[in-house]
Write a protein that holds these residues in place. Structure first.
Motif, PDB file in Angstrom:
ATOM      1  N   ALA A  49       1.080  -0.948  -0.295  1.00 50.54           N
ATOM      2  CA  ALA A  49      -0.286  -0.202   0.501  1.00 50.54           C
ATOM      3  C   ALA A  49       0.447   1.041   0.357  1.00 50.54           C
ATOM      4  O   ALA A  49       1.769   0.782   0.575  1.00 50.54           O
ATOM      5  N   GLN A  50       0.307   2.638  -0.833  1.00 48.70           N
ATOM      6  CA  GLN A  50       1.026   3.979  -0.696  1.00 48.70           C
ATOM      7  C   GLN A  50       0.737   4.251   0.528  1.00 48.70           C
ATOM      8  O   GLN A  50      -0.728   4.410   1.303  1.00 48.70           O
ATOM      9  N   VAL A  51       1.587   4.523   1.625  1.00 52.13           N
ATOM     10  CA  VAL A  51       0.949   5.577   2.918  1.00 52.13           C
ATOM     11  C   VAL A  51       0.638   6.753   2.636  1.00 52.13           C
ATOM     12  O   VAL A  51       1.148   8.058   1.619  1.00 52.13           O
ATOM     13  N   ARG A  52      -0.624   7.361   2.855  1.00 47.32           N
ATOM     14  CA  ARG A  52      -1.174   8.645   3.148  1.00 47.32           C
ATOM     15  C   ARG A  52      -0.900   9.497   3.891  1.00 47.32           C
ATOM     16  O   ARG A  52      -1.743   8.805   5.106  1.00 47.32           O
ATOM     17  N   PHE A  53      -0.997  10.917   3.572  1.00 46.92           N
ATOM     18  CA  PHE A  53      -0.787  12.199   5.039  1.00 46.92           C
ATOM     19  C   PHE A  53      -1.361  12.828   4.686  1.00 46.92           C
ATOM     20  O   PHE A  53      -0.701  13.492   3.748  1.00 46.92           O
ATOM     21  N   SER A  59      -8.646   3.736  -4.785  1.00 50.24           N
ATOM     22  CA  SER A  59      -9.358   4.169  -3.512  1.00 50.24           C
ATOM     23  C   SER A  59      -8.009   3.849  -2.519  1.00 50.24           C
ATOM     24  O   SER A  59      -7.098   3.280  -2.343  1.00 50.24           O
ATOM     25  N   GLU A  60      -8.837   4.550  -1.407  1.00 45.88           N
ATOM     26  CA  GLU A  60      -8.167   4.522  -0.676  1.00 45.88           C
ATOM     27  C   GLU A  60      -8.617   4.437   1.388  1.00 45.88           C
ATOM     28  O   GLU A  60      -9.915   4.896   0.621  1.00 45.88           O
ATOM     29  N   VAL A  61      -8.275   4.229   2.385  1.00 46.98           N
ATOM     30  CA  VAL A  61      -8.278   4.252   3.998  1.00 46.98           C
ATOM     31  C   VAL A  61      -8.108   4.870   4.457  1.00 46.98           C
ATOM     32  O   VAL A  61      -6.830   4.887   4.208  1.00 46.98           O
ATOM     33  N   THR A  62      -8.824   5.743   5.281  1.00 50.03           N
ATOM     34  CA  THR A  62      -7.716   6.714   6.005  1.00 50.03           C
ATOM     35  C   THR A  62      -8.248   6.821   7.605  1.00 50.03           C
ATOM     36  O   THR A  62      -9.524   6.834   7.345  1.00 50.03           O
ATOM     37  N   ILE A  63      -7.697   7.247   8.666  1.00 53.71           N
ATOM     38  CA  ILE A  63      -8.245   7.399  10.011  1.00 53.71           C
ATOM     39  C   ILE A  63      -8.243   9.328  10.003  1.00 53.71           C
ATOM     40  O   ILE A  63      -7.109   9.731   9.716  1.00 53.71           O
ATOM     41  N   LEU A  64      -9.112   9.495  10.402  1.00 54.32           N
ATOM     42  CA  LEU A  64      -9.461  11.209  10.396  1.00 54.32           C
ATOM     43  C   LEU A  64      -9.798  11.500  11.818  1.00 54.32           C
ATOM     44  O   LEU A  64     -10.204  10.643  12.570  1.00 54.32           O
ATOM     45  N   GLY A  65      -9.112  12.501  12.241  1.00 53.11           N
ATOM     46  CA  GLY A  65      -9.350  13.486  13.389  1.00 53.11           C
ATOM     47  C   GLY A  65      -9.561  14.552  12.587  1.00 53.11           C
ATOM     48  O   GLY A  65      -8.630  15.025  12.246  1.00 53.11           O
ATOM     49  N   LEU A  70     -12.722   5.890  10.136  1.00 54.12           N
ATOM     50  CA  LEU A  70     -12.583   5.572   9.294  1.00 54.12           C
ATOM     51  C   LEU A  70     -13.060   6.115   7.724  1.00 54.12           C
ATOM     52  O   LEU A  70     -14.423   6.172   7.946  1.00 54.12           O
ATOM     53  N   GLN A  71     -12.683   6.688   7.177  1.00 56.16           N
ATOM     54  CA  GLN A  71     -13.461   6.529   5.529  1.00 56.16           C
ATOM     55  C   GLN A  71     -12.927   6.639   5.059  1.00 56.16           C
ATOM     56  O   GLN A  71     -10.901   5.865   4.577  1.00 56.16           O
ATOM     57  N   TYR A  72     -13.314   5.725   4.079  1.00 53.26           N
ATOM     58  CA  TYR A  72     -13.127   5.535   2.387  1.00 53.26           C
ATOM     59  C   TYR A  72     -13.354   6.335   1.324  1.00 53.26           C
ATOM     60  O   TYR A  72     -14.192   7.484   1.133  1.00 53.26           O
ATOM     61  N   ARG A  73     -12.342   6.724   0.683  1.00 60.60           N
ATOM     62  CA  ARG A  73     -12.313   7.763  -1.165  1.00 60.60           C
ATOM     63  C   ARG A  73     -11.955   6.927  -1.959  1.00 60.60           C
ATOM     64  O   ARG A  73     -11.365   6.085  -2.109  1.00 60.60           O
ATOM     65  N   ALA A 113     -15.242  10.956  -4.194  1.00 57.39           N
ATOM     66  CA  ALA A 113     -16.375  10.638  -3.522  1.00 57.39           C
ATOM     67  C   ALA A 113     -15.758   9.843  -2.168  1.00 57.39           C
ATOM     68  O   ALA A 113     -14.760   8.448  -2.516  1.00 57.39           O
ATOM     69  N   GLY A 114     -16.362   9.908  -1.499  1.00 50.91           N
ATOM     70  CA  GLY A 114     -15.888   8.992  -0.064  1.00 50.91           C
ATOM     71  C   GLY A 114     -17.146   9.027   1.090  1.00 50.91           C
ATOM     72  O   GLY A 114     -17.649  10.069   1.129  1.00 50.91           O
ATOM     73  N   VAL A 115     -16.977   8.249   1.761  1.00 45.77           N
ATOM     74  CA  VAL A 115     -18.408   7.819   3.154  1.00 45.77           C
ATOM     75  C   VAL A 115     -16.874   8.348   4.551  1.00 45.77           C
ATOM     76  O   VAL A 115     -15.812   7.420   3.647  1.00 45.77           O
ATOM     77  N   GLY A 116     -17.777   8.293   5.331  1.00 49.15           N
ATOM     78  CA  GLY A 116     -16.773   7.642   7.453  1.00 49.15           C
ATOM     79  C   GLY A 116     -17.502   6.883   7.832  1.00 49.15           C
ATOM     80  O   GLY A 116     -18.676   7.788   7.981  1.00 49.15           O
ATOM     81  N   LEU A 117     -16.871   6.649   8.994  1.00 56.42           N
ATOM     82  CA  LEU A 117     -17.930   6.127   9.995  1.00 56.42           C
ATOM     83  C   LEU A 117     -17.073   6.385  11.200  1.00 56.42           C
ATOM     84  O   LEU A 117     -16.028   5.576  11.227  1.00 56.42           O
ATOM     85  N   GLY A 118     -17.430   6.319  12.451  1.00 51.13           N
ATOM     86  CA  GLY A 118     -16.692   6.347  13.769  1.00 51.13           C
ATOM     87  C   GLY A 118     -17.393   7.403  14.451  1.00 51.13           C
ATOM     88  O   GLY A 118     -19.041   7.131  14.644  1.00 51.13           O
ATOM     89  N   GLY A 119     -16.645   7.304  15.689  1.00 47.98           N
ATOM     90  CA  GLY A 119     -17.641   8.639  16.572  1.00 47.98           C
ATOM     91  C   GLY A 119     -16.860  10.404  16.444  1.00 47.98           C
ATOM     92  O   GLY A 119     -16.335  10.172  15.751  1.00 47.98           O
ATOM     93  N   VAL A 120     -18.129  10.668  16.682  1.00 45.55           N
ATOM     94  CA  VAL A 120     -17.905  12.424  16.920  1.00 45.55           C
ATOM     95  C   VAL A 120     -18.423  12.885  18.204  1.00 45.55           C
ATOM     96  O   VAL A 120     -19.795  12.528  19.277  1.00 45.55           O
TER      97      VAL A 120
END
Length: 182
Positions: free
Chosen positions: A20-24, A59-65, A88-91, A103-110
Motif C-alpha cells: 500500500a501507498q501511505v497517505r497523509f 481507492s484509499e482508506v484513512t483515519i480522520l481526526g 475511518l473513511q474510504y475515498r 467521493a468518500g464516506v466515513g464512519l466513527g465517533g463524534v
C-alpha cells in the motif's frame, strides 16, 4: 496453534500494508452547523489531519481526526459548539490522472461539546457526549492540493439540563476544506 494463526495473520497483514501507498493529509476550512445546530451557531472553521493507505489506484482508506468550531452570540449570550469526529473513511477516485475527482464516506465517533457564556459568566456545558457519526464527502485532488465538500452527521443529542430529551435534537456540519494530501 494460536501463535501460528496470529503469525500467519500478521504476515498476511504486513504483506498487504507493504504494497500500500501511505497517505497523509492536513487542512482546514469553513464549517456551518446543520440540523438543530444551525439555530445555535454561525459559520465557523475546521481543521483536520488524516493518515492512511492507498488500496488501489482508485481507492484509499484513512483515519480522520477533525475539529469543527462554530460559535454565535451577542453581548448577553455567547455559545461555542465543537464537533470532533474520529473516523475511518474510504475515498474512491473516479479518475486517476493529475486531476482526481472523488467521493468518500466515513464512519466513527463524534464528540459533541457546547460551551456557553451568559453575561460574562461561563456555565456548565449543555452537551458533552460521544455519538456514532458518519461523513459523506466529495472532492477534487490536484497534485497534492485537496478541495473537499463534506457533511458530518453527529447524531442525536439532548439538553438534559433544559429538560429536552436526547432524541429531539440532531447535530451536524457542512464543511468546505482545502488541504494538502500526500
Amino acid at each position: 496453534m494460536k501463535n501460528l494463526i496470529l503469525s500467519i495473520f500478521f504476515l498476511f497483514s504486513f504483506s498487504l500494508i507493504s504494497n500500500a501507498q501511505v497517505r497523509f493529509g492536513l487542512g482546514g476550512g469553513l464549517s456551518s452547523g446543520t440540523g438543530d445546530l444551525s439555530e445555535y451557531s454561525d459559520v465557523g472553521f475546521n481543521i483536520y489531519a488524516e493518515i492512511g493507505a492507498g488500496i488501489t489506484d482508485h481507492s484509499e482508506v484513512t483515519i480522520l481526526g477533525q475539529i469543527d468550531l462554530m460559535a454565535s452570540g451577542n453581548d448577553a449570550l455567547a455559545e461555542a459548539w465543537l464537533l470532533m469526529p474520529v473516523m475511518l473513511q474510504y475515498r474512491y477516485y473516479i479518475l486517476t490522472g493529475t486531476l482526481k475527482p472523488y467521493a468518500g464516506v466515513g464512519l466513527g465517533g463524534v464528540r459533541v461539546y457546547n460551551s456557553t457564556v451568559i453575561n460574562s459568566v461561563s456555565s456548565d456545558p449543555l452537551v458533552d457526549e460521544w455519538n456514532f457519526g458518519y461523513k459523506i464527502a466529495a472532492g477534487l485532488k490536484f497534485a497534492i492540493l485537496n478541495l473537499q465538500f463534506s457533511y458530518i452527521g453527529a447524531g442525536q443529542v439532548g439538553f438534559e439540563q433544559l429538560g429536552i430529551p436526547k432524541s429531539d435534537k440532531s447535530m451536524g456540519s457542512f464543511d468546505i476544506s482545502l488541504g494538502l494530501l500526500f
